[in-house]
Design a protein around this motif. Sequence first.
Motif, PDB file in Angstrom:
ATOM      1  N   LYS A   1       7.565  -4.347   4.065  1.00  0.00           N
ATOM      2  CA  LYS A   1       6.257  -4.264   4.723  1.00  0.00           C
ATOM      3  C   LYS A   1       6.066  -2.919   5.414  1.00  0.00           C
ATOM      4  CE  LYS A   1       6.218  -8.021   7.209  1.00  0.00           C
ATOM      5  NZ  LYS A   1       5.812  -9.101   8.094  1.00  0.00           N
ATOM      6  N   LYS A   2       7.105  -2.461   6.119  1.00  0.00           N
ATOM      7  CA  LYS A   2       7.001  -1.184   6.814  1.00  0.00           C
ATOM      8  C   LYS A   2       6.730  -0.054   5.826  1.00  0.00           C
ATOM      9  CE  LYS A   2       9.630  -1.869  11.043  1.00  0.00           C
ATOM     10  NZ  LYS A   2      10.798  -1.441  11.819  1.00  0.00           N
ATOM     11  N   GLY A   3       7.304  -0.178   4.636  1.00  0.00           N
ATOM     12  CA  GLY A   3       7.128   0.855   3.618  1.00  0.00           C
ATOM     13  C   GLY A   3       5.702   0.991   3.124  1.00  0.00           C
ATOM     14  N   VAL A   4       4.954  -0.105   3.119  1.00  0.00           N
ATOM     15  CA  VAL A   4       3.578  -0.047   2.622  1.00  0.00           C
ATOM     16  C   VAL A   4       2.544  -0.059   3.750  1.00  0.00           C
ATOM     17  CG1 VAL A   4       4.153  -1.086   0.407  1.00  0.00           C
ATOM     18  CG2 VAL A   4       3.387  -2.537   2.275  1.00  0.00           C
ATOM     19  N   LEU A   5       2.981  -0.256   4.977  1.00  0.00           N
ATOM     20  CA  LEU A   5       2.042  -0.365   6.085  1.00  0.00           C
ATOM     21  C   LEU A   5       1.211   0.901   6.278  1.00  0.00           C
ATOM     22  CD1 LEU A   5       0.909  -2.179   8.252  1.00  0.00           C
ATOM     23  CD2 LEU A   5       2.707  -1.374   9.798  1.00  0.00           C
ATOM     24  N   GLU A   6       1.820   2.059   6.141  1.00  0.00           N
ATOM     25  CA  GLU A   6       1.055   3.299   6.312  1.00  0.00           C
ATOM     26  C   GLU A   6      -0.067   3.375   5.284  1.00  0.00           C
ATOM     27  OE1 GLU A   6       1.706   8.125   6.135  1.00  0.00           O
ATOM     28  OE2 GLU A   6       3.344   6.864   6.849  1.00  0.00           O
ATOM     29  N   LEU A   7       0.221   3.021   4.058  1.00  0.00           N
ATOM     30  CA  LEU A   7      -0.802   3.006   3.006  1.00  0.00           C
ATOM     31  C   LEU A   7      -1.929   2.046   3.372  1.00  0.00           C
ATOM     32  CD1 LEU A   7      -2.028   3.433   0.177  1.00  0.00           C
ATOM     33  CD2 LEU A   7      -0.343   1.801  -0.688  1.00  0.00           C
ATOM     34  N   VAL A   8      -1.570   0.845   3.813  1.00  0.00           N
ATOM     35  CA  VAL A   8      -2.562  -0.162   4.169  1.00  0.00           C
ATOM     36  C   VAL A   8      -3.414   0.308   5.347  1.00  0.00           C
ATOM     37  CG1 VAL A   8      -2.835  -2.512   5.061  1.00  0.00           C
ATOM     38  CG2 VAL A   8      -1.223  -2.063   3.218  1.00  0.00           C
ATOM     39  N   VAL A   9      -2.780   0.851   6.372  1.00  0.00           N
ATOM     40  CA  VAL A   9      -3.495   1.336   7.560  1.00  0.00           C
ATOM     41  C   VAL A   9      -4.463   2.456   7.179  1.00  0.00           C
ATOM     42  CG1 VAL A   9      -3.194   2.659   9.710  1.00  0.00           C
ATOM     43  CG2 VAL A   9      -1.790   0.628   9.268  1.00  0.00           C
ATOM     44  N   MET A  10      -3.971   3.430   6.439  1.00  0.00           N
ATOM     45  CA  MET A  10      -4.825   4.553   6.041  1.00  0.00           C
ATOM     46  C   MET A  10      -6.002   4.065   5.188  1.00  0.00           C
ATOM     47  SD  MET A  10      -3.582   7.407   7.320  1.00  0.00           S
ATOM     48  CE  MET A  10      -4.368   8.631   6.304  1.00  0.00           C
ATOM     49  N   ASN A  11      -5.730   3.145   4.290  1.00  0.00           N
ATOM     50  CA  ASN A  11      -6.783   2.637   3.409  1.00  0.00           C
ATOM     51  C   ASN A  11      -7.851   1.885   4.209  1.00  0.00           C
ATOM     52  OD1 ASN A  11      -7.686   2.203   0.565  1.00  0.00           O
ATOM     53  ND2 ASN A  11      -7.491   0.079   1.205  1.00  0.00           N
ATOM     54  N   GLU A  12      -7.431   1.047   5.139  1.00  0.00           N
ATOM     55  CA  GLU A  12      -8.399   0.290   5.944  1.00  0.00           C
ATOM     56  C   GLU A  12      -9.268   1.218   6.791  1.00  0.00           C
ATOM     57  OE1 GLU A  12      -9.298  -2.984   5.854  1.00  0.00           O
ATOM     58  OE2 GLU A  12      -7.982  -2.929   4.099  1.00  0.00           O
ATOM     59  N   ILE A  13      -8.665   2.231   7.386  1.00  0.00           N
ATOM     60  CA  ILE A  13      -9.439   3.155   8.221  1.00  0.00           C
ATOM     61  C   ILE A  13     -10.368   4.009   7.364  1.00  0.00           C
ATOM     62  CG2 ILE A  13      -9.268   5.122   9.815  1.00  0.00           C
ATOM     63  CD1 ILE A  13      -6.724   3.767  10.942  1.00  0.00           C
TER      64      ILE A  13
END
Length: 107
Positions: free
Chosen positions: A6-18
């Motif tokens: 999860k930590k590995g993909v969290l940055e991608l998810v956060v950036m995408n949502e913003i």
Amino acid sequence: MNIQLKKGVLELVVMNEISKGDQYGYELSQTISEHLSIADGTLYPMLRRLVNEGVLDTYMGKTSAGPARKYYTITELGQKHLQHLIEEWKELKSSVNKLLEGEVHNE
């Protein structure tokens, strides 16, 4: 789900949502938590790091009720970073799918 995964993909998810629209931290946490369980202790340090790296920026936004909130917005550099993360994710996902589906053979 595995915490490291999860930590590995969290940055991608956060950036995408913003990138879809400016959000404040709690709102972002709630949106992501609908699909992945995350701790505030993980999200907020990441947001600070992304701001320090110049891929996100912040501003104080007024609300109709309550105090002003810190909103996160993606920068031009952040858009480029997000595209890079998406490309990496697609490559990783493709490779893992091939392995799981038995398409990769050792020679």
